[in-house]
Design a protein around this motif. Structure first.
Motif, PDB file in Angstrom:
ATOM      1  N   VAL A  71       0.841  -1.198   0.000  1.00  0.00           N
ATOM      2  CA  VAL A  71       0.000   0.000   0.000  1.00  0.00           C
ATOM      3  C   VAL A  71       0.876   1.248   0.000  1.00  0.00           C
ATOM      4  O   VAL A  71       0.593   2.223  -0.709  1.00  0.00           O
ATOM      5  N   PHE A  72       1.957   1.223   0.758  1.00  0.00           N
ATOM      6  CA  PHE A  72       2.873   2.361   0.783  1.00  0.00           C
ATOM      7  C   PHE A  72       3.480   2.603  -0.601  1.00  0.00           C
ATOM      8  O   PHE A  72       3.496   3.739  -1.096  1.00  0.00           O
ATOM      9  N   LEU A  73       3.959   1.537  -1.236  1.00  0.00           N
ATOM     10  CA  LEU A  73       4.539   1.682  -2.577  1.00  0.00           C
ATOM     11  C   LEU A  73       3.494   2.146  -3.592  1.00  0.00           C
ATOM     12  O   LEU A  73       3.774   2.983  -4.443  1.00  0.00           O
ATOM     13  N   PHE A  74       2.286   1.604  -3.478  1.00  0.00           N
ATOM     14  CA  PHE A  74       1.209   1.991  -4.392  1.00  0.00           C
ATOM     15  C   PHE A  74       0.820   3.455  -4.180  1.00  0.00           C
ATOM     16  O   PHE A  74       0.629   4.204  -5.137  1.00  0.00           O
ATOM     17  N   ALA A  75       0.723   3.882  -2.912  1.00  0.00           N
ATOM     18  CA  ALA A  75       0.370   5.271  -2.612  1.00  0.00           C
ATOM     19  C   ALA A  75       1.457   6.230  -3.097  1.00  0.00           C
ATOM     20  O   ALA A  75       1.160   7.274  -3.688  1.00  0.00           O
ATOM     21  N   CYS A  76       2.707   5.867  -2.859  1.00  0.00           N
ATOM     22  CA  CYS A  76       3.803   6.722  -3.339  1.00  0.00           C
ATOM     23  C   CYS A  76       3.824   6.776  -4.856  1.00  0.00           C
ATOM     24  O   CYS A  76       4.077   7.833  -5.440  1.00  0.00           O
ATOM     25  N   SER A  77       3.541   5.665  -5.492  1.00  0.00           N
ATOM     26  CA  SER A  77       3.474   5.640  -6.949  1.00  0.00           C
ATOM     27  C   SER A  77       2.382   6.575  -7.445  1.00  0.00           C
ATOM     28  O   SER A  77       2.582   7.336  -8.393  1.00  0.00           O
TER      29      SER A  77
END
Length: 157
Positions: A71-77
């Motif tokens: 979720v963190f990687l997706f949100a940052c993306s």
């Protein structure tokens, strides 16, 4: 010891080895049957890791760490894609969130055949995030059901 995290990292290593030695195909759109089988087996490993977490009596949140990372990687993306010109520290330009998207794809490398099939749609990034929640949670639920049945039968005897 969190089995889901360990198995996720082992999956990353195993699929990287497989892809490096055997996974290269003639075209980018054709995925071999062996790639699908390897991906399915590694997905079952994640399911079994959730089961092991339940069997060892760990809390449910222990299977969610991988989901939180995704979720963190997706949100940052998404943030870098939306505000790329303002956040251009780690993006490649033109509001592209290349590094975070690449990290998300690499971190979920065992789902590579699914990512290729869904390429071009937003599902290519959403599917790994959702599967990182569903697979360990399903394994944990199965482990809790089996573990509670064994405890109930031991109490009756």
């Amino acid at each position: 010891m969190n089995y889901v995290t360990i198995i996720y990292l082992v999956n990353l290593f195993l699929y990287s080895l497989y892809f490096f030695f055997f996974g290269k195909t003639i075209s980018e759109t054709h995925i071999s049957t062996l790639s699908w089988i390897i991906s399915g087996v590694l997905s079952l490993f994640v399911l079994c890791a959730g089961y092991l977490n339940a069997k060892k009596g760990m809390k449910y949140r222990s299977v969610l760490w991988i989901f939180f990372v995704n979720v963190f990687l997706f949100a940052c993306s998404g943030l870098f894609d939306q505000f790329g010109s303002d956040f251009n520290i780690l993006s490649t330009g033109n509001s592209d969130s290349f590094l975070f998207t690449l990290a998300l794809i690499f971190y979920n490398g065992y789902l590579f055949p699914l990512t290729i099939v869904l390429e071009g749609s937003g599902l290519a990034l959403i599917a790994p995030v959702m599967l990182s929640f569903i697979l360990p949670s399903l394994g944990y639920l199965i482990g809790m059901k089996i573990h509670s049945k064994k405890e109930n039968s031991a109490e009756i005897n």
